[in-house]
Design an enzyme around this catalytic site. Structure first.
Site, PDB file in Angstrom:
ATOM      1  N   HIS A 155      11.522   4.111 -18.388  1.00 50.96           N
ATOM      2  CA  HIS A 155      12.321   4.114 -17.154  1.00 50.96           C
ATOM      3  C   HIS A 155      12.846   5.528 -16.857  1.00 50.96           C
ATOM      4  O   HIS A 155      12.631   6.074 -15.778  1.00 50.96           O
ATOM      5  CB  HIS A 155      13.480   3.126 -17.315  1.00 50.96           C
ATOM      6  CG  HIS A 155      14.424   3.088 -16.153  1.00 50.96           C
ATOM      7  ND1 HIS A 155      14.509   2.009 -15.303  1.00 50.96           N
ATOM      8  CD2 HIS A 155      15.329   3.986 -15.687  1.00 50.96           C
ATOM      9  CE1 HIS A 155      15.409   2.262 -14.358  1.00 50.96           C
ATOM     10  NE2 HIS A 155      15.931   3.456 -14.584  1.00 50.96           N
ATOM     11  N   GLU A 156      13.512   6.095 -17.842  1.00 50.55           N
ATOM     12  CA  GLU A 156      14.085   7.431 -17.623  1.00 50.55           C
ATOM     13  C   GLU A 156      12.983   8.459 -17.392  1.00 50.55           C
ATOM     14  O   GLU A 156      13.149   9.397 -16.615  1.00 50.55           O
ATOM     15  CB  GLU A 156      14.965   7.850 -18.809  1.00 50.55           C
ATOM     16  CG  GLU A 156      16.155   6.940 -19.080  1.00 50.55           C
ATOM     17  CD  GLU A 156      16.987   6.621 -17.856  1.00 50.55           C
ATOM     18  OE1 GLU A 156      17.024   7.428 -16.913  1.00 50.55           O
ATOM     19  OE2 GLU A 156      17.589   5.529 -17.817  1.00 50.55           O
ATOM     20  N   HIS A 163       9.796  12.011 -11.261  1.00 50.11           N
ATOM     21  CA  HIS A 163      10.234  12.180  -9.866  1.00 50.11           C
ATOM     22  C   HIS A 163      10.859  13.577  -9.685  1.00 50.11           C
ATOM     23  O   HIS A 163      10.638  14.246  -8.683  1.00 50.11           O
ATOM     24  CB  HIS A 163      11.258  11.085  -9.543  1.00 50.11           C
ATOM     25  CG  HIS A 163      11.445  10.812  -8.084  1.00 50.11           C
ATOM     26  ND1 HIS A 163      12.446   9.990  -7.626  1.00 50.11           N
ATOM     27  CD2 HIS A 163      10.800  11.235  -6.981  1.00 50.11           C
ATOM     28  CE1 HIS A 163      12.381   9.928  -6.300  1.00 50.11           C
ATOM     29  NE2 HIS A 163      11.396  10.669  -5.890  1.00 50.11           N
ATOM     30  N   HIS A 202      12.113   8.576 -13.805  1.00 50.62           N
ATOM     31  CA  HIS A 202      13.021   9.445 -13.040  1.00 50.62           C
ATOM     32  C   HIS A 202      12.648  10.906 -13.284  1.00 50.62           C
ATOM     33  O   HIS A 202      12.666  11.734 -12.378  1.00 50.62           O
ATOM     34  CB  HIS A 202      14.471   9.260 -13.497  1.00 50.62           C
ATOM     35  CG  HIS A 202      15.122   8.000 -13.008  1.00 50.62           C
ATOM     36  ND1 HIS A 202      15.165   7.649 -11.691  1.00 50.62           N
ATOM     37  CD2 HIS A 202      15.794   7.024 -13.675  1.00 50.62           C
ATOM     38  CE1 HIS A 202      15.835   6.498 -11.561  1.00 50.62           C
ATOM     39  NE2 HIS A 202      16.219   6.098 -12.755  1.00 50.62           N
TER      40      HIS A 202
HETATM   41 ZN    ZN Z   1      17.208   4.393 -13.256  1.00 50.85          ZN
END
Ligand code: ZN
Length: 718
Positions: A510-511, A517, A514
């Site tokens: 998940h991290e 991104h 990010h």
């Molecule tokens: Zn998040």
């Protein structure tokens, strides 16, 4: 300009400005308003925060930065930033997009650089000294930001350009103008002088209160620890969890096993301890953090809500939620509630059945009385074990931290052609942190820090953050970002390496999403870079990565047993896939609980609230599944919304889940590792930052608007 830091479980919103050397047209030196403290040239001369960073890739010189450097650096940078703003607002030239909007985006760079270091340290490596500085500097930064947005000469320039917005031809320019204009409006640029003053007072007080809120949560978390010594007291807790607890005790010169309220420690007790009274005790402590005593957050919540509500009213909105949602994909609170209701309707009956099954199982295994909240993790872990013949402990040996890192690196190489090289010459802020050079197409893409394990100086949860955003500078250089991922994963011990749970592997993915991104960002303006997207869109790049956690091809890249070196067995992979939807209804309801609670807090008139706990109970009544535990409260430690940037935005996780499931279905339809789809995801989403409207970016990628079906199907709810 307004900068936001997107954290996953914790988020700080902070306003800062950029700096760029320009000369005012009249050539006269600008008399700055005096700042609160005076420092001498001597204070600045050897201050590493102010000096040019001669480190590899101009990364922060953590080895040189000391606590005493922050305040003088802040005050110096504020002065420089003030001058920069003056040069933009008071120049004689006719306002143009370049000399006003772009100049604003590029102004205040020094202040941003210092703020980035400071606020990231405040979250990941804090100390009472840093907290004290934060208390002093946060209101000053808010004041500085307000002064920019309330600068009449500056606003009139912005307004003049905004009136001619249709003349702009580049999409990114249009977005920067729109964002800049909205930032002024949302900060009260159009208010009367009297109302501007009210806005100032409210926003400064709000930034102070948010800090106190999060410090209270951290202090309440650190305040508790418990030593267990007898075999009876630790019955049920697996050997490696005990080893970690023993190492913690030893580090403090104590015997036995030390448990605290850090996530891995709390989780170990709740999942494994056979001692029901012990589970109850820890549950109550953990779930009443900052609810009473020295670090009580009750009255702070009411004060924070009051300030937010008043700000919303000043700016012409009925509620804070309306104010916060105006730029989001969801657009208004009604649309949020429609989605939450739709998901609750689909998940609540399923969750009820799940609870019934666990309760039945618990009774067969000796439970007396109700299935209480402190029984749920314990029995659901055992039930999972029985039903699927799988447990965390069976999987963990295949998730040695170093192997998981390799796996994620290989995955992102396969998808996006990214490679990583550790660089030990890059200074880090704690010995646990590793720094990497990240490459794509043989060019430097970013610098990446990874910081994995809990410590008392680190806030709970996991988050991605940046020390530098991507942008193209005035000379045309593509400035590559410095990204950091901070987690609180199971540590290693003297006997065992760090072995992650499946949930921790998922969190890392998940991290990392990010992180991608941030790292793949390829825009011109810093204000639109990377994660500078609406809050209900920002979780798409992160959550889509979670889909890989149980993907067989991904697991085969790295999941080797840390002792035997055997690859994770096929049937264990199969089981991981099966258990992906274990308690899906319950997990949905839990996230919806937070979503509703947040929306309720931010749509109510604060003066009608009679008590925090009372209000909370009512707000989440329809999502409750287990007996209520008196004197426990989630709001008082709900840092996301009272100290982070998720106020009236927590629903964004579920909103973005609709997007990520729908987007991943597109990957799956074309083969999960389809180069074409991965390239399109980079082209249309990961590289675009906030240069387009979120819905447009999504449609450009997917070919149509998102649909909720994929999420319900993926979770087995349809
Ligand atoms: Zn998040």
């Amino acid at each position: 300009m307004k900068k936001q830091f997107f954290y996953t479980l914790f988020c700080l919103t902070l306003m800062a400005t950029n700096l760029q050397a320009q000369t005012p047209d009249n050539g006269k030196p600008h008399q700055c308003k005096p700042v609160q403290k005076e420092y001498t040239e001597e204070d600045y001369k050897n201050n590493p925060l102010i000096q040019e960073w001669k480190t590899p890739y101009q990364t922060p010189p953590f080895d040189l930065i000391k606590v005493e450097h922050y305040l003088p650096a802040f005050y110096h940078a504020l002065e420089v930033a003030d001058k920069e703003i003056y040069m933009i607002s008071d120049q004689k030239s006719t306002p143009t997009f370049e000399n006003t909007i772009v100049a604003l985006d590029r102004s205040g760079a020094l202040l941003t650089r210092i703020s980035n270091v400071f606020f990231n340290m405040l979250s990941a490596n804090t100390s009472p000294e840093l907290q004290k500085i934060a208390q002093e500097i946060s209101p000053v930064l808010t004041k500085h930001s307000n002064e920019i947005y309330h600068n009449k000469a500056l606003f009139s320039r912005v307004l003049e350009i905004y009136k001619l917005k249709d003349k702009l031809t580049k999409q990114e320019d249009k977005m920067l103008l729109e964002k800049t204009y909205r930032a002024f409006i949302n900060s009260g640029a159009q208010l009367s002088d009297e109302d501007k003053e009210s806005y100032n007072v409210l926003s400064m007080e709000l930034s102070r209160l948010s800090l106190v809120f999060s410090e209270n949560v951290l202090s309440a978390t650190n305040e508790f620890e418990m030593i267990l010594t007898t075999p009876e007291e630790v019955k049920g807790i697996p050997a490696n969890e005990l080893e970690i607890a023993h190492a913690k005790a030893k580090a403090k010169g104590l015997d036995g096993y030390l448990f605290d309220l850090s996530a891995p420690s709390y989780g170990a007790i709740m999942k494994y301890s056979d001692d029901r009274r012990l589970r109850e005790k820890i549950y109550r402590v953990y779930n009443s953090k900052a609810f009473s005593g020295q670090y009580d957050n009750n009255s702070l919540i009411i004060e924070i809500l009051n300030m937010r509500s008043k700000i919303a009213h000043l700016l012409g909105f009925n509620t804070y939620a309306e104010y916060a949602l105006q730029d989001r994909m969801a657009e208004n609170p009604e649309n949020v509630i429609i989605l939450l209701d739709q998901l609750l309707e689909a998940s609540y009956p399923v969750a009820k059945k799940e609870i019934e099954a666990i309760e039945l199982f618990a009774r067969e295994n000796g439970l007396e009385g109700n299935l209480e909240r402190w029984d749920f993790s314990y029995y659901s872990e055992k039930y999972k074990n029985k039903k699927y013949n799988i447990s965390d402990e069976m999987v963990k040996p295949y998730f040695k931290l170093e192997n998981v890192i390799d796996g994620v690196f290989i995955l992102t190489k396969k998808l996006y052609g990214i490679t990583y090289k550790e660089n030990k010459n890059i200074p880090v802020y704690h010995p646990d942190v590793k720094a990497y050079e990240v490459y794509r197409n043989k060019e430097l893409l970013a610098i990446l820090y990874l910081d994995f394990h809990p410590r008392s100086s680190k806030r709970g949860g996991a988050w991605m953050t940046s020390f530098r955003e991507q942008s193209i500078d005035a000379k045309g250089n593509n400035i590559r970002p410095i990204v950091s991922l901070v987690m609180n994963f199971t540590p290693s011990t003297s006997e065992n390496p760090s072995l992650l749970t499946y949930d921790e592997v998922t969190t890392f993915l998940h991290e990392f999403g990010h992180g991608l991104h941030g790292m793949l960002s390829n825009v011109t303006y810093e204000s639109l870079a990377g994660t500078s997207v609406p809050r209900d869109f920002v979780e798409l790049p992160s959550q889509i990565m979670e889909n890989f956690a149980s993907n067989p091809e991904f697991l085969k890249m790295f999941a080797y047993h840390y002792k035997t070196k055997d690859l994770i067995p096929q049937d264990l992979i199969k089981k991981l896939k099966e258990v992906d939807n274990y308690l899906a209804g319950y997990s949905f309801c839990r996230q919806l609980t937070f979503g509703y609670l947040d929306m309720m807090w931010h749509t109510i008139a604060p003066e009608s609230i009679t008590g925090v706990l009372e209000f909370e109970r009512k707000a989440i009544e329809k999502t409750e599944l287990l007996p209520i535990v008196e004197e426990t409260c989630m709001s008082t430690s709900f840092s996301h919304i009272f100290a982070g940037g998720y106020a009236a935005g927590y629903y964004g996780y579920k909103w973005a889940e609709v997007l990520d499931a729908d987007a991943f279905a597109y990957f799956s339809e074309n083969g999960v590792y389809s180069k074409k789809i991965a390239d399109s995801f980079v082209e249309n989403i990961l590289s675009k930052g906030g240069t387009l409207k979120a819905m447009d970016m999504y449609i450009n990628f997917r070919g149509r608007a998102p649909q909720v079906d994929a999420l319900l199907k993926r979770s087995g709810l349809k």
